[in-house]
Design a protein around this motif. Structure first.
Motif, PDB file in Angstrom:
ATOM      1  N   LEU A   1      11.843  -5.828  16.220  1.00  0.00           N
ATOM      2  CA  LEU A   1      10.678  -6.107  15.183  1.00  0.00           C
ATOM      3  C   LEU A   1       9.692  -5.063  14.979  1.00  0.00           C
ATOM      4  N   LYS A   2       9.421  -4.872  16.761  1.00  0.00           N
ATOM      5  CA  LYS A   2       7.234  -4.957  15.987  1.00  0.00           C
ATOM      6  C   LYS A   2       7.860  -3.147  15.354  1.00  0.00           C
ATOM      7  N   ASP A   3       9.175  -2.239  15.807  1.00  0.00           N
ATOM      8  CA  ASP A   3       9.456  -0.915  15.455  1.00  0.00           C
ATOM      9  C   ASP A   3       9.423  -1.056  13.660  1.00  0.00           C
ATOM     10  N   ARG A   4       9.916  -2.111  12.831  1.00  0.00           N
ATOM     11  CA  ARG A   4      10.264  -2.378  11.549  1.00  0.00           C
ATOM     12  C   ARG A   4       8.944  -2.713  11.218  1.00  0.00           C
ATOM     13  N   ALA A   5       8.256  -3.340  11.985  1.00  0.00           N
ATOM     14  CA  ALA A   5       6.516  -4.102  10.725  1.00  0.00           C
ATOM     15  C   ALA A   5       6.029  -3.101  11.478  1.00  0.00           C
ATOM     16  N   ASP A   6       5.785  -1.459  12.005  1.00  0.00           N
ATOM     17  CA  ASP A   6       5.099  -0.363  11.976  1.00  0.00           C
ATOM     18  C   ASP A   6       5.569   0.789  11.674  1.00  0.00           C
ATOM     19  N   PHE A   7       6.783   0.505  10.958  1.00  0.00           N
ATOM     20  CA  PHE A   7       7.478   1.442   9.311  1.00  0.00           C
ATOM     21  C   PHE A   7       6.824   0.998   8.107  1.00  0.00           C
ATOM     22  N   ARG A   8       6.991  -0.560   7.837  1.00  0.00           N
ATOM     23  CA  ARG A   8       6.380  -1.212   6.828  1.00  0.00           C
ATOM     24  C   ARG A   8       5.064  -0.062   6.937  1.00  0.00           C
ATOM     25  N   VAL A   9       4.133  -0.572   7.947  1.00  0.00           N
ATOM     26  CA  VAL A   9       2.829  -0.262   7.553  1.00  0.00           C
ATOM     27  C   VAL A   9       2.771   1.727   7.127  1.00  0.00           C
ATOM     28  N   HIS A  10       3.736   1.970   7.783  1.00  0.00           N
ATOM     29  CA  HIS A  10       3.366   3.717   7.374  1.00  0.00           C
ATOM     30  C   HIS A  10       3.396   4.154   6.050  1.00  0.00           C
ATOM     31  N   LEU A  11       4.751   3.030   5.929  1.00  0.00           N
ATOM     32  CA  LEU A  11       5.249   3.968   4.658  1.00  0.00           C
ATOM     33  C   LEU A  11       4.203   2.631   3.535  1.00  0.00           C
ATOM     34  N   THR A  12       3.126   1.564   3.263  1.00  0.00           N
ATOM     35  CA  THR A  12       2.549   1.091   2.254  1.00  0.00           C
ATOM     36  C   THR A  12       1.346   2.201   2.720  1.00  0.00           C
ATOM     37  N   VAL A  13       1.326   2.805   4.181  1.00  0.00           N
ATOM     38  CA  VAL A  13       0.077   3.977   3.529  1.00  0.00           C
ATOM     39  C   VAL A  13       0.326   4.951   2.892  1.00  0.00           C
ATOM     40  N   TYR A  14       1.694   5.603   3.353  1.00  0.00           N
ATOM     41  CA  TYR A  14       2.010   6.440   2.659  1.00  0.00           C
ATOM     42  C   TYR A  14       2.494   6.227   0.990  1.00  0.00           C
ATOM     43  N   VAL A  15       2.576   5.209   0.319  1.00  0.00           N
ATOM     44  CA  VAL A  15       2.713   4.494  -0.822  1.00  0.00           C
ATOM     45  C   VAL A  15       0.796   4.812  -1.576  1.00  0.00           C
ATOM     46  N   ALA A  16       0.191   4.160  -0.751  1.00  0.00           N
ATOM     47  CA  ALA A  16      -0.720   4.026  -1.225  1.00  0.00           C
ATOM     48  C   ALA A  16      -1.651   5.761  -1.237  1.00  0.00           C
ATOM     49  N   VAL A  17      -1.294   6.129   0.102  1.00  0.00           N
ATOM     50  CA  VAL A  17      -2.586   7.902   0.216  1.00  0.00           C
ATOM     51  C   VAL A  17      -2.076   9.102  -1.242  1.00  0.00           C
ATOM     52  N   ILE A  18      -0.716   8.816  -1.298  1.00  0.00           N
ATOM     53  CA  ILE A  18       0.016   9.413  -1.880  1.00  0.00           C
ATOM     54  C   ILE A  18      -0.498   8.971  -3.420  1.00  0.00           C
ATOM     55  N   GLY A  19      -0.023   7.843  -4.382  1.00  0.00           N
ATOM     56  CA  GLY A  19      -0.789   7.150  -5.013  1.00  0.00           C
ATOM     57  C   GLY A  19      -2.066   7.584  -5.249  1.00  0.00           C
ATOM     58  N   PHE A  20      -2.724   8.010  -5.033  1.00  0.00           N
ATOM     59  CA  PHE A  20      -4.584   8.070  -4.526  1.00  0.00           C
ATOM     60  C   PHE A  20      -4.717   9.350  -5.092  1.00  0.00           C
ATOM     61  N   LEU A  21      -3.961  10.554  -4.098  1.00  0.00           N
ATOM     62  CA  LEU A  21      -3.928  11.495  -3.934  1.00  0.00           C
ATOM     63  C   LEU A  21      -3.657  11.817  -6.053  1.00  0.00           C
ATOM     64  N   THR A  22      -2.514  11.417  -6.432  1.00  0.00           N
ATOM     65  CA  THR A  22      -1.778  11.556  -7.424  1.00  0.00           C
ATOM     66  C   THR A  22      -2.728  10.630  -8.648  1.00  0.00           C
ATOM     67  N   ALA A  23      -3.455   9.997  -8.436  1.00  0.00           N
ATOM     68  CA  ALA A  23      -4.939   9.450  -9.398  1.00  0.00           C
ATOM     69  C   ALA A  23      -5.618  10.846  -9.546  1.00  0.00           C
ATOM     70  N   ILE A  24      -6.241  11.268  -8.487  1.00  0.00           N
ATOM     71  CA  ILE A  24      -6.615  12.413  -7.800  1.00  0.00           C
ATOM     72  C   ILE A  24      -6.689  13.464  -8.761  1.00  0.00           C
ATOM     73  N   TRP A  25      -5.410  14.102  -9.180  1.00  0.00           N
ATOM     74  CA  TRP A  25      -4.925  14.997  -9.540  1.00  0.00           C
ATOM     75  C   TRP A  25      -4.869  14.747 -11.221  1.00  0.00           C
ATOM     76  N   LEU A  26      -4.737  13.413 -11.715  1.00  0.00           N
ATOM     77  CA  LEU A  26      -4.748  13.379 -12.680  1.00  0.00           C
ATOM     78  C   LEU A  26      -6.332  13.236 -13.299  1.00  0.00           C
ATOM     79  N   VAL A  27      -6.703  12.694 -12.098  1.00  0.00           N
ATOM     80  CA  VAL A  27      -8.620  12.627 -13.306  1.00  0.00           C
ATOM     81  C   VAL A  27      -9.062  14.353 -13.464  1.00  0.00           C
ATOM     82  N   THR A  28      -8.509  14.866 -12.290  1.00  0.00           N
ATOM     83  CA  THR A  28      -9.411  16.282 -12.507  1.00  0.00           C
ATOM     84  C   THR A  28      -8.654  17.388 -12.852  1.00  0.00           C
ATOM     85  N   GLY A  29      -7.636  16.852 -13.981  1.00  0.00           N
ATOM     86  CA  GLY A  29      -6.822  18.138 -15.263  1.00  0.00           C
ATOM     87  C   GLY A  29      -5.459  17.665 -15.239  1.00  0.00           C
ATOM     88  N   ALA A  30      -4.742  17.269 -14.218  1.00  0.00           N
ATOM     89  CA  ALA A  30      -3.366  17.364 -13.769  1.00  0.00           C
ATOM     90  C   ALA A  30      -2.540  18.824 -13.983  1.00  0.00           C
TER      91      ALA A  30
END
Length: 135
Positions: free
Chosen positions: A52-81
């Motif tokens: 159960l802890k391993d599954r919860a850790d994976f969900r945290v990892h997935l959430t951070v991945y989506v947030a960071v990649i989303g943030f990087l994509t937003a930077i890419w959009l703002v800087t000229g795409a």
């Protein structure tokens, strides 16, 4: 002779009764036995908590991945795409995320067939070579 009487010798008489029927006993109800609670076994409980802890850790990892990649994509959009550079961290980190997901199934306990197969391999190997503990 009336319609309600049988001709003599044509049917069972009062003395031709079979054995007496057994006394009726209603069935007794027994509820099914409750299965043993697997959580009461300390080893199973520890294993379940780890999974159960391993599954919860994976969900945290997935959430951070989506947030960071989303943030990087937003930077890419703002800087000229221009060239879509966020694909490189997304692919690298995505590989790690995929391996993390795959690792959730790696710690399954071995089946009885796997244990027997491995024991046979060890037995064959032991008969062909000298075991280190025999030295």
């Amino acid at each position: 002779m009336s319609d309600h009487q049988l001709p003599s010798g044509g049917g069972p008489g009062p003395d031709d009764v079979g054995p007496p029927l057994p006394a009726y006993r209603p069935p007794t109800y027994r509820p099914p036995a409750a299965p043993a609670d697997p959580a009461s076994d300390p080893a199973l409980r520890a294993s379940a908590l780890k999974r159960l802890k391993d599954r919860a850790d994976f969900r945290v990892h997935l959430t951070v991945y989506v947030a960071v990649i989303g943030f990087l994509t937003a930077i890419w959009l703002v800087t000229g795409a221009g060239n879509f550079w966020p694909i490189w961290p997304a692919m690298g980190w995505g590989l790690g995320l995929g391996l993390h997901f795959a690792s959730l199934g790696w710690d399954k306990p071995p089946t009885e067939d796997e244990i027997v197969r491995e024991a046979r391999k060890l037995q064959e190997r032991g008969s062909r070579t000298t075991r280190p503990e025999d030295l």
